[in-house]
Each structure stands twice: as C-alpha cells, then as structure tokens.
Design a protein around this motif. Structure first.
Motif, mmCIF file in Angstrom:
data_model
loop_
_atom_site.group_PDB
_atom_site.id
_atom_site.type_symbol
_atom_site.label_atom_id
_atom_site.label_comp_id
_atom_site.label_asym_id
_atom_site.label_seq_id
_atom_site.Cartn_x
_atom_site.Cartn_y
_atom_site.Cartn_z
ATOM 1 N N PHE A 77 0.828 -1.205 0.000
ATOM 2 C CA PHE A 77 0.000 0.000 0.000
ATOM 3 C C PHE A 77 0.866 1.260 0.000
ATOM 4 O O PHE A 77 0.644 2.212 0.759
ATOM 5 N N ILE A 78 1.855 1.244 -0.886
ATOM 6 C CA ILE A 78 2.756 2.380 -1.066
ATOM 7 C C ILE A 78 2.692 2.802 -2.523
ATOM 8 O O ILE A 78 2.616 1.970 -3.431
ATOM 9 N N LEU A 79 2.758 4.113 -2.755
ATOM 10 C CA LEU A 79 2.694 4.642 -4.111
ATOM 11 C C LEU A 79 3.962 4.317 -4.883
ATOM 12 O O LEU A 79 5.078 4.357 -4.345
ATOM 13 N N SER A 80 3.771 3.985 -6.152
ATOM 14 C CA SER A 80 4.898 3.816 -7.051
ATOM 15 C C SER A 80 5.353 5.177 -7.553
ATOM 16 O O SER A 80 4.584 6.149 -7.586
ATOM 17 N N GLY A 81 6.611 5.230 -7.971
ATOM 18 C CA GLY A 81 7.112 6.466 -8.558
ATOM 19 C C GLY A 81 6.621 6.684 -9.980
ATOM 20 O O GLY A 81 6.825 7.758 -10.553
ATOM 21 N N TYR A 82 5.968 5.664 -10.563
ATOM 22 C CA TYR A 82 5.435 5.771 -11.930
ATOM 23 C C TYR A 82 4.135 6.576 -11.877
ATOM 24 O O TYR A 82 3.168 6.163 -11.240
#
Length: 1215
Positions: A180-185
């Motif tokens: 549940f962590i945002l990707s850098g994409y």
C-alpha cells in the motif's frame, strides 16, 4: 453470590455498618438503598459483571443511502458502500457482514481483489483502504491518504497487485496493493494529452486495460478526451477528442473496439486503429422529431458491453431517456441484438453491474445476470431468459417498504409459532420470479449451537405489521398483516377525512403480542386499538367496534356529590353520571352537538367479510372526538389473555375493556384514580377567556421551540438527513405524515406541556372539594397537530409508555425546552426565564405532597396485568392492574374476574378501589414481578385455541389458563412477592403485600432512561436500561447493584429512542437508519460465541484457468501475457513517489477479529498473527530508516570526496 438479610425489629433502622444508606427514596446515584422489611429475604444472586459485555452482532435491511457496488465473480460475494462510510458484504443467505470506516466518509468506489479475500475501498476523504475478508469480522489492513489530489476513479486488473488511481487533476497514480505504497510511476495529465491542447481534460472518469495488451491503459477524461497510454514506452498510442462529456467506457472482449456513454444520451463505438471519429453513434432513446432534429436525452451514466457465445452482444446502460417524457421512472435498458427492453425502476439507479461467468476480460463474457443497486432497493435481473425476470431476493431488503414506526423483539418464543406463521405467510408470496438460484451465493454459514426461536415485529406507517424470523442472526419475513383492511378507506375532501388530512391514518404506534395465546394488539396513530386472534382457517367475520369517550368535559364545574368520599369507581354497567370520570359510550352513539362530537377518526367496516387464515380482527376500540377536540393518542397498552382484559391509557385517563364480553368496564381520568390518596395539590384556576384548542396550543408551543432552537433532526422519511430551520417548512413537514418525524408517539411526558385541558384538584375544605374544568375552543383538527403531539414524547413498547421528549431535546440541543405547564396569561404560548426555571426537569419526587401550581395533565405511561396483592391486608394474590403515570406515581387496581368458563362469558368483571402505592422520579416505564427467591413471575395466559376450528362434540371448547401465582414457587401461601418498578430516573423494588421499599437505585441524574426491561439471562434476571446519553446499563435483581454501564451510542437521532428494545438472552435492537435494524448483545457468553454464529465471507476456491487462446490469436493478439508490471512500477525502475503526495496508515491488521475470537488456540493464533504483522511492520520501518541512513551516508561521502579533491592542491595560505 450475595445474600440479603434484613430484620424488622419495630424500629426504622438501616443495615449494619451504614453502608447501604437510608431507606429514603432520595439516595445518591449508583447507591442501592435498603429499607426494613417485615420478613426475612434470602435471595441468591448469580449474575456478576463478568456475565456482561456489549457488542454489535449483525445488521439487517437495505443499506441506507448506497453509493457504490462491487462483485467478486469467483467468490460470488457482493459489496455495497454507503454515504455514511459503511460497507455491506453479502453472500448466500446467512452470510451478511457490515463494516464501518472510522472516518465516516462516503464510499466512492469498491474493488475486490478477485478470489484473494480482500477489498479496496476509495472514500470521499481521498483515502484508500484495504480490508481483510478472510476473517468473520473484516478489518482494515492498510490505508493510504492522498494529501494533494482527490480520488475520482480506481481500477485493479485481475491477478494484479498494482492499483490504478485516477484523480481530479487528471493524473493517474499506481499503488502497490501488498505494501500500500505509491509507485514512482505517474501518468501526468499534461503528458497524456497533446501539448497543443489549451484546455484541461478534466478529472479521470475511467481506467481499464486493453483486453489485447495489458501494457496499454485506456484513460477516459470527463471533458471528452480518451487516451490509450503505452505503459512500457511511457507515451500515448492514440488520443480521442470528442465534443460530449464521457461518463463511462466498456471494452469488447477482443479489444478491437470499445463503447463510450455520453452526457447527451448517446453511445459511441470506437475502433482503436482509427480514432478520427466513432464508427457508430446511437441515441437509443432519442427519436427523430418532425423538424428532423433528435430529441434531447438525459445522460447515460454507465454502459456495459458484454459478449455472448451463442447470441448477440448485450449492451446494458442506465439513463438516456428523453427529457420530453415527464414523470417517467428511472430505467435500465437492455439492448440484445435488435431488441431493446426498458426495465423501469421504482427508485433512482445508483449503480449496476453485469455478472459474468469469467473473471478474464479477454474472454467471451457470457453475462447471466445484472445487479441493480437502487436508492432504496437491490434487484437482480436474470439475463438468461428473454423476458428478463428478477430473482427473488433472499435478504430482508424491504424493511423500509413503508417507514418503520415501532419495533418489538421476542427471544425464546414457543417453537411452533415460527413454522405456523411461515406457512400462513407463504401463501401470499408474489410470483413471477426467476426459477434459477440466487446468483450471489458466496461464503459459508452454518446454524450455530446457541440458537433459539426469535421473532421481530415491525409496525409501519401504512398500518402494516411484519413478523420476522430472527433466529440465528438471520432475518426472514414470516407474515404480513395489514391493519387498514379493518377500516373503510378515508375519503379526503369529505367529512372527517377533510379535517383529518392524514396521509397515514393507519400508522402503527405500538404493538402488544402474547406468543402463547397468539393474541395480538395494535395501537394506531388515529387513537384506535385493534385486537387480533390467530386462526389456521379462513372465516366470515364481522369486526365488533367499541367507541370510548376518554376526554375531559370543557368548562364543567363539578360539585361534590353525596358519596364524594366513596371510591371513584362506578359499578359495572352503570351509566349514571359520575363526577370524576366519563362513562363508556355504547357503539354507534352520537350526540346532537355536531358532526365532530362522539365520532371516531376512522370508520370500521360494518359488513361481513371473508378473512384468510392468519390473524383475524376480533375487536376495534376507538377513542371519540369530544366537543370538536380530537382524542389524544394512546400512550400505554397491556393485554392479558388469561383475564380476557385489555387496558390502555393516554394523557386524559385510563380505560379497561373486557374483550371477551366486548364491554368497557372502566373509563376514568387519571386524577380520579387516586381517590382520596392524591399526593399532589392541584389548585383551581378560573377558566380562560380566550378559548383555544389545546392541540393547537401544543403545536404552537412546539413550533416556537423549533423556531428558536433550529430543528436539527429531519422530520421526513424522504429527507431524513437534511436540516430545517425555516418555520414554514417545519409546518409543511409535520403536515405530511405522522411518521414524518423521528418521534412517533403521544403528547404526554412528565416534562412536556399538556395537550389538553385537565381537571385541577384542591385539598378537602370545609365545603368539600370543588373541581373546575376548563375547555379549549374548537378549531378543525389538522394533521400538523397530530404530528406536533407526536414530537413531544417517545413511545415505547406495549407495556412501557414513553420517555421525556423535553429532556431528550434538552440533551440534544443543550437548551431548556418545554414547560411542564401551560401559561395562560396570553392566547399564544410564551417562553420566559422564570417559567423555564420553575419547570426544570429535576423537580421533587419525594414522598411529601408536591404542589402543582398550574393545570397538569398526568398521562398513563405504563400498564401491567398480573397476580398481586391489591391491599396490604390481602393474604392471597388476586388479579390486579398496575398503573404507572408520567408523574412517577404507581397505582394498584384490584380486579374481580369470574374464573368459571360459563360465568366468565356472562358475569361482569368488577373493579375495586385503587390507591397510590409508591412514587418515583420521572415517568414510570416498566413493571416486573419476582418471587421471594428472585425468580421472574410470568403473567398468566390462555393457551391458544382456534375459534374457527370444527367443533368436536366429545371435547367441548373451553378456555385453558396457565397461572404463575407468586405463591406457586414457594413453600407456603401468603409469602408475597417482589415488584420491580423502573422510571426515567430511578428503580425500586417493593415487597408485596406490605408495599415496603426494599431497594432503591438512582439510575441517572444527568440524563433519563428511554427504555427499561426486566430480562432473563444466564438462568437469572436483571434490569436492562438504555439512557438518552447513550449508556446501556444492567442492574442486578433484587438488589439493584450496577453490573454493566457502557457508553455505547450517543443518542443523536430520535429514531433510535423510538425503536430501541431489549429482550431475553442478552439481546437488543434498534433502527440504526430508516432502512436498517442493528442487533446488539450485552451477554458475555454470546460475545464469546459470536465468531461461531457469523458466516464466513471467504471460501478457498481455485481460480478458474484462462481459456486457450490458440496459436494465431496469441501471435497476432499481442504479447499480453508477457507484461511485467513489477518491472515497470517497482522501486528499482520507477523510484519512490513523493512523500508529501500520500501518507501510508497501517491498519489494525485483524485486531477486531482477535478481540472477539474464542479463547484458547484460536485466540492464541490470532494474537500470534497480529504480533507477526506488527513485527513485520516494525522490520519494514527499520529497513526504511536503514535505507535513509545509507542514502545520507553516501551523500555525505560524496560531498566529502568532492571537497577533498577541491582542496587537494591548495597551499595552506590559500584557504
């Protein structure tokens, strides 16, 4: 265990040690008080605090204000989100789970992790939540809070751990489901559109993978722009700019075309290889007009394009109807080939979803049903049949079919009552449903070991009654009864109907049911009572009607008669004028004073009718108009089948009816019940000059209050959550329906202003008492007046009366509300500081004589028949009627009832003189009787017999009675019994027949009790109370020791106060919303067994294999199966997202499930699992901090190296 032993030795002394306090009734809150008793009491109490724990169990009904819908095609479970942050998960009957977001933010979208036992919710506070469904009580595992952008759309591809999140700014973010962590994409909106575009494309309204290639993401913007983004190349494959706004997009399973729905009511079909224009544009409901233009149509909010192997594709959409056709209902349109079917709905469509056989988007979909979520209903349409029938809904989604106005809850019913009610109700079920099984069949549910028959009864605004089987945490409708069939339909615009103006004249106010005798009583809003008997046979019957005149005479000065000191009860059958009460009026009587005198609200059908099996009306009792004044609503009711008597009361007085002989045996004002033992001084006052309707008076006072304090609760079922400050709108709302306010009750409360004129009393003088009666004017009765009376107080069940509406609103708004008395200085009701101070709620209730300076209406708030001692000198118990009033007075009325069968049919029932027994603080709410061993004494009842059954000459039909005498469980006669009395503020235990007070407990000082019941639990009894401040309390009996006090539910809605009710075995319920019933338990044993009784949401099922695409399709259809999202979106390739963009919030990780899990191995495993989760979380945090330290060290080393190279060749003097 605790033993109570008190000895009377001739002196009034307290118990040794002085710990129990004085025997006076004014003991401090929370302190039981002992009083001397005339005999030894030895009671072994078994209940302790460890027997109690409060928790929610299950919620029934339709989700209130639904917003979102999702379906897991493998697990076959359905999720519904609501505006209040609730999530309802449904599977097969019995699998029903309710979850609640702590924030209370509305649920915007739901996404199942298909066949993974998890659910993602997107809420209006821009937070994503991941729910674990692999436990019986789902819990949040992770949350992700977006700080700078607002979430508009989410998409989770099948068997993917990367969630696409579209935002209001037009950007698309990607979230890893596991961490549940945002990707850098990130797909920025300005990169998705052409640089030459001058306008913002709008929020993201659609995200989906291309069925041909998972590496292609289709992004739909609200402004009409569609972009297919190549995730690998990080560029747009094509861009579409369309003039009309886009609402939804749906792919063909082959990926060669997709369909869009637009705001102008059109559907466009696009080819991804040629995007210059759509190759097909249709207006399904837009006909060409005479001038050649098409009709303007409403937006098509959603479209689904599904293919079928053996037939034409299905195109299913909502909306799109033409604007020209006014009054058309919301519709779902099904286009199948050239056939167009329009399914009109009763309510607006919130969301719909087509159910398909396969979870893979690149396979033929084979749709078999469509789930339609409406504002107030859930329907499932069968797509496999040409006429599209609906499935029969197994869930109780129609509780709110008509607004619920009252509830009753019966646990541990006779085992034969549920099957017989079901067999009768099954004959009246609707037909025409699909013959296939209900498609939402996920989860598992088994009948628990701790089950027993339970029945819930709901009364509704249209006069209907519904019996529900509530056993084993399920809810299934057994039988429906329509009380309106007893009456002729009121004709609006003529006679009484015009003045009445009722939309819901049959609304149910309270019910009373004896499961053993199957006698059922209904109290209606139009001051009527209907008594029903149960029969398994149909019959031709004519309902008997009794009309009762329970009203004070206007401006009648009564002089004392010769027998003024005699008991105030008339002889049975006597029709001579009595100075203290009105006599019964024979049915059909009318007086020549006018059409509004001695007439009831409703007209009973006077012809013989054929009634089906089930509950059949036997008697109707109606209160009459008197001199243009409508009768006040009934505030209390009790019926006893063994005695054949029915008692009811309101703010004018009390009436007792013999329903066997169909006669009124007592009809008396409340004041006259006291006789010479009236504890209050009621001062006389001259009649007012300006005569005014007291019902109008009541309405005006209430309107003034709402005008000043700004009404904070909704008054209409249809607009239940809106706020109304405008006085005119309040009056309009009140004039709609007796159910328009959350309060559905009666104009009676110990602290509310009186609804009609009362009779002042003065102490005996040398010339005898002189009673003055004052009468109001005669304006036409309006519905608004009825609604006003309803808003003043709260009804409770058949034996309980009501709570203080003034104090309730004082709790809600923090202001002083209704005055206890009328102010007669002016025609209009005025509020002043002195009056508010004089009429504060905490008035004296001591044993000394209270003085009531102004006119007081004392209502009958609760009634109870039972075997007791009418006088202190009685040696044996006899039938009695216990009466509780709104001034906290307990009155005991002895009855003389012929016990022989033939004598009971002919001889009259006589009533003995009454007298005040005790006084309590606040309105009396509940009576109960215990024997001297502390066991509950049940009321006597008659064993059910079918009166329509064929006659058996060998076995004559006679009444069979079951008595529970107080002496039956004791060694000798004359032992007496204990009486438990609970009021709004206080509980007392008396010893009968001496009437001495044994124990007193002040339940609350700052609030008041709304509901109180003596309930059975763990083979013992206790007193359960629900207070207006939200506390649920239990007290031991007979000592009144506090056992539990939980601040459970702050009372913010009067609906809860109106519908909250306790029952045996530690259960209770209330209406949590206009469409949902919430059940709770306060039993530790049930909490321990709760996990066993709930259904399992997740069942291990093997994921279906994808179809073999074949060599050619695999070769020419793109390399969809070689797409590696981890390679693109992982931290190694895309890096980390900005920390300020979103904040990760760890969830409880199933702690909720662990708390309610059974002890032992299961509990240990749950604790170990949570400990591992917490350890993993800490390790993850440690790893993150280590990474940061390494990055910082590398940066420092780099800067140090650069500085060294810079300073390497410098001399010392160059620094």
């Amino acid at each position: 265990m605790k033993k109570f032993r008190k000895v009377l030795d001739g002196l009034t002394t307290s118990s040794p040690g002085g710990t129990m306090g004085s025997p006076s009734c004014g003991s401090a809150a929370g302190t039981p008080t002992a009083a001397p008793t005339p005999k030894d009491i030895d009671v072994q109490e078994t209940l302790v605090s460890e027997n109690f724990q409060l928790c929610k169990t299950v919620r029934h009904g339709f989700t209130y204000q639904p917003t979102a819908l999702a379906f897991d095609p493998v697990q076959k479970i359905l999720a519904i989100g609501s505006r209040s942050g609730g999530v309802r998960i449904l599977g097969r009957p019995g699998v029903d789970c309710y979850c609640q977001h702590e924030s209370g933010a509305a649920v915007l979208q739901l996404q199942f992790l298909i066949n993974e036992g998890a659910l993602v919710t997107a809420c209006a506070d821009d937070t994503l939540h991941l729910w674990n469904l692999r436990q019986r009580r789902p819990a949040v595992l992770h949350s992700l809070k977006f700080n700078r952008e607002r979430i508009t759309f989410c998409h989770l591809p099948f068997q993917s751990k990367w969630l696409y999140v579209g935002t209001e700014r037009g950007n698309t973010h990607i979230v890893n489901i596991e961490s549940f962590i945002l990707s850098g994409y990130v797909i920025m909106w300005n990169k998705a559109i052409e640089l030459s575009t001058k306008t913002h494309p709008g929020p993201v309204v659609h995200l989906s993978d291309s069925p041909k290639d998972e590496g292609k993401l289709l992004i739909g913007f609200e402004g009409g722009t569609i972009v297919q983004w190549d995730l690998r190349a990080k560029k747009a494959d094509f861009r579409i700019y369309y003039d009309e706004a886009i609402h939804s997009v749906s792919w063909h399973h082959e990926g060669k075309q997709f369909m869009c729905s637009h705001s102008d009511g059109s559907l466009t079909l696009w080819n991804p290889r040629n995007t210059t224009k759509p190759f097909q544009v249709t207006f399904p409901h837009g006909k060409i007009q005479k001038d050649g233009r098409k009709e303007s149509c409403k937006p098509i909010l959603k479209v689904e394009y599904k293919t079928s192997r053996n037939s034409e594709p299905f195109v299913i959409f909502s909306g799109g109807l033409s604007y020209d056709k006014a009054g058309r209902r919301p519709a779902l349109t099904i286009m199948h080939g050239k056939a167009i079917t329009v399914l009109e709905m009763d309510y607006p469509i919130v969301e719909f979803m087509v159910l398909c056989d396969t979870p893979y988007i690149n396979e033929i979909q084979e749709p078999y049903a469509v789930v339609v979520l409406l504002e107030k209903d859930l329907i499932v349409v069968d797509l496999t049949q040409s006429n599209f029938p609906v499935f029969e809904n197994p869930y109780p989604m129609d509780i709110h079919e008509s607004p619920v106005t009252c509830t009753a809850y019966f646990a541990d019913c006779p085992p034969d009552i549920i099957p017989i009610l079901y067999s009768i109700g099954a004959k009246h079920k609707k037909t025409g449903y699909s013959q296939k099984e209900w498609p939402i069949a996920g989860g598992t549910w088994t009948l628990g070991s701790h089950t027993y028959p339970e029945i819930i009864i709901t009364g509704h605004a249209d006069g209907s009654i519904k019996f529900w089987d509530a056993s084993a945490f399920t809810l299934q409708m057994l039988y429906k009864l329509k009380t309106s069939k007893v009456f002729e339909k009121p004709k609006l615009g003529e006679g009484r109907g015009a003045d009445l103006g009722e939309e819901d004249p049959f609304a149910v106010q309270m019910v009373s049911w004896c499961p053993h005798s199957r006698i059922f009583c209904v109290v209606g809003i139009s001051a009527h009572i209907i008594l029903y008997r149960f029969s398994k046979y149909d019959a031709n019957t004519q309902t008997v009607s009794l009309e009762v005149r329970l009203q004070c005479e206007p401006e009648d000065i009564i002089t004392p008669s010769e027998n003024e000191n005699n008991p105030c009860f008339s002889e049975p059958g006597s029709h001579s004028p009595q100075p203290h009460h009105q006599n019964p009026v024979s049915p059909g009587s009318r007086t020549p004073d006018g059409a509004k005198d001695s007439t009831p609200f409703l007209k009973v059908k006077d012809k013989m009718v054929r009634v089906p099996p089930g509950y059949q009306s036997d008697l109707v009792i109606q209160l009459l108009w008197v001199d243009g004044e409508p009768p006040q609503q009934i505030t209390s009711l009790d019926i006893n089948s063994a005695y054949g008597l029915l008692a009811f009361g309101n703010c004018n007085g009390l009436a007792v009816v013999d329903y066997i002989q169909k006669t009124v045996i007592l009809c008396i004002s409340t004041v006259d019940l006291y006789g010479a033992t009236d504890p209050y001084q009621r001062l006389t006052r001259s009649p007012r000059r300006n005569r005014q309707s007291t019902s109008e008076h009541c309405m005006r006072g209430l309107s003034n209050f709402y005008s000043d304090s700004k009404k904070r609760i909704r008054t209409s079922y249809q607009s239940l959550t809106e706020l109304t400050d405008n006085q005119q709108s309040i009056d309009m709302e009140r004039s709609k329906s007796p159910t328009s306010d959350h309060v559905n009750g009666h104009c009676t409360s110990p602290t509310s202003q009186p609804c009609s004129a009362g009779k002042p009393r003065i102490p005996m003088g040398p010339e005898g008492p002189r009673l003055t009666r004052r009468g109001p004017g005669r304006p036409p009765f309006r519905k608004a007046q009825s609604a006003a009376c309803m808003e003043i107080s709260l009804p409770v069940s058949h034996t309980e009366g009501h709570a203080s509406r003034r104090a309730m609103l004082q709790q809600l708004h923090g202001v002083t509300m209704y005055s206890h008395d009328e102010h007669h200085s002016t025609a209009s009701y005025c509020w002043n500081e002195r009056e508010s101070r004089e009429n504060s709620f905490s008035r004296s209730r001591s044993s000394s004589v209270s003085s009531i300076d102004r006119d007081t209406k004392e209502a009958i708030t609760t009634l109870q028949f039972g075997e007791s001692y009418g006088r202190k000198s009685d040696a044996l118990p006899t039938p009695c009627l216990w009466v509780g009033t709104s001034l906290g007075v307990v009155i005991l009325i002895p009855l003389s009832i012929p016990m022989d069968h033939e004598e009971r049919l002919e001889d009259p029932v006589t009533v003995g003189p009454s007298g005040a027994v005790q006084m309590l603080k606040g309105s009396v709410l509940r009576f109960a009787f215990l024997d001297c061993n502390g066991a509950l004494i049940q009321s006597p009842y008659e064993i059910w017999r079918d009166q329509n059954a064929p006659e058996d000459p060998d076995r004559p039909r006679r009444r069979k009675l079951v008595h529970f005498s107080p002496s039956s469980s004791q060694d000798a006669f004359g032992e007496g019994h204990l009486t438990v009395v609970c009021s709004e503020r206080q509980a007392k235990v008396f010893l009968m027949p001496s009437q001495s007070c044994l124990f007193v407990h002040n339940i609350t000082e700052s609030s008041f009790v709304l509901r109180a019941d003596v309930v059975s639990l763990c083979n013992s009894v206790c007193l359960a109370c629900f207070c207006a401040n939200g506390h649920v309390m239990t007290l031991s009996l007979p000592s009144l020791r506090p056992l539990m006090d939980v601040n459970y539910l702050p009372l913010t809605d009067m609906r809860i106060a109106r519908t909250f009710c306790f029952t045996n075995e530690g259960q209770a319920l209330y209406l949590s919303s206009p469409t949902e019933i919430q059940r709770i338990t306060y039993s530790q044993e049930m909490c321990d067994n709760l996990q066993e009784m709930l259904g399992e949401l997740f069942t291990p099922i093997e994921t279906p294999e994808a179809q073999n695409r074949g060599f050619l399709k695999g070769f020419f259809g793109g390399n969809a199966h070689t797409f590696d999202r981890e390679e693109l979106f992982g931290e190694a390739a895309a890096g980390k997202a900005s920390r300020s963009l979103a904040q990760h919030i760890p969830g409880q990780g199933g702690v909720e499930g662990m708390k309610v899990a059974a002890s032992g191995v299961v509990g240990d495993l749950a604790r170990a699992r949570v400990a591992l989760d917490e350890r993993g979380q800490r390790l993850g945090e440690l790893e993150e901090r280590t990474t940061l330290m390494m990055t910082s060290a590398e940066t420092f080393s780099k800067h140090a190296h650069e500085l060294m190279l810079k300073c390497k060749d410098k001399k010392w003097y160059q620094f």
